[in-house]
Design a protein around this motif. Structure first.
Motif: not given
Length: 178
Positions: A6-14, A18-21, A57-62
């Motif tokens: 879950x941590x890895x998923x949140x980090x990768x989604x974060x 950061x990179x996308x528009x 998890x998406x909310x955590x990444x956001x």
């Protein structure tokens, strides 16, 4: 998923955020596996990524990103799609939604600007990034072509004047010889 996954998923989604528009949020309630595979294939062809994510998890990444405005859209079975070319994602999603009523676009975000469904549809009607680049290149090349034509015109006119004099002199010499 265990905690490390879950941590890895949140980090990768974060890092994706950061990179996308552009990020698109859609509901995929009741889509078949074949339909999801077709949508992923279309997204990949457009240079985009489509992923079903747990809302928590998406909310955590956001958190702390410029896309925080889409957090209220993350309710129920949602999926995210993103790309550096926002038009490509929007076009692909809108086309797929037309043919599949179980895929519902909820909205999206371009940077800090949150879009509703109509905003995403309006974005999908814009020309793609490649088309815009081609049009811009055409606009840049057109004046250069005109300038080249204008610069070549006087030389062409001089050449025609010299040819006319040469023809005139050649025809008067031929008349004197007869």
């Amino acid at each position: 998923m265990d905690r490390t996954e879950k941590r890895e998923f949140v980090a990768s989604l974060g890092s994706v955020f950061a990179d996308t528009s552009f990020v698109l949020v859609a509901q995929n309630n009741g889509l078949t596996v074949a339909a999801v595979d077709d949508l992923r294939r279309r997204m990949r062809a457009a240079g985009a990524t489509y992923k079903v994510a747990k809302n928590r998890l998406a909310n955590l990444a956001l958190e702390g990103t410029r896309f925080q405005g889409i957090s209220p859209l993350l309710k129920g079975p949602t999926a995210l799609a993103w790309s550096k070319d926002p038009v490509a994602v929007a076009k692909t999603a809108v086309e797929f939604a037309r043919g599949n009523d179980k895929f519902v676009i909820l909205g999206g975000a371009i940077g800090t600007q949150t879009l509703d469904v109509n905003g995403v549809k309006a974005l999908s009607e814009l020309p793609s990034l490649e088309t815009l680049r081609a049009q811009l290149l055409g606009l840049i090349q057109t004046p250069a072509t005109r300038i080249a034509g204008v610069l070549q015109a006087p030389a062409g006119q001089l050449a025609r004047v010299f040819k006319a004099y040469a023809d005139k002199d050649g025809s008067s010499e031929g008349a004197e010889a007869a």
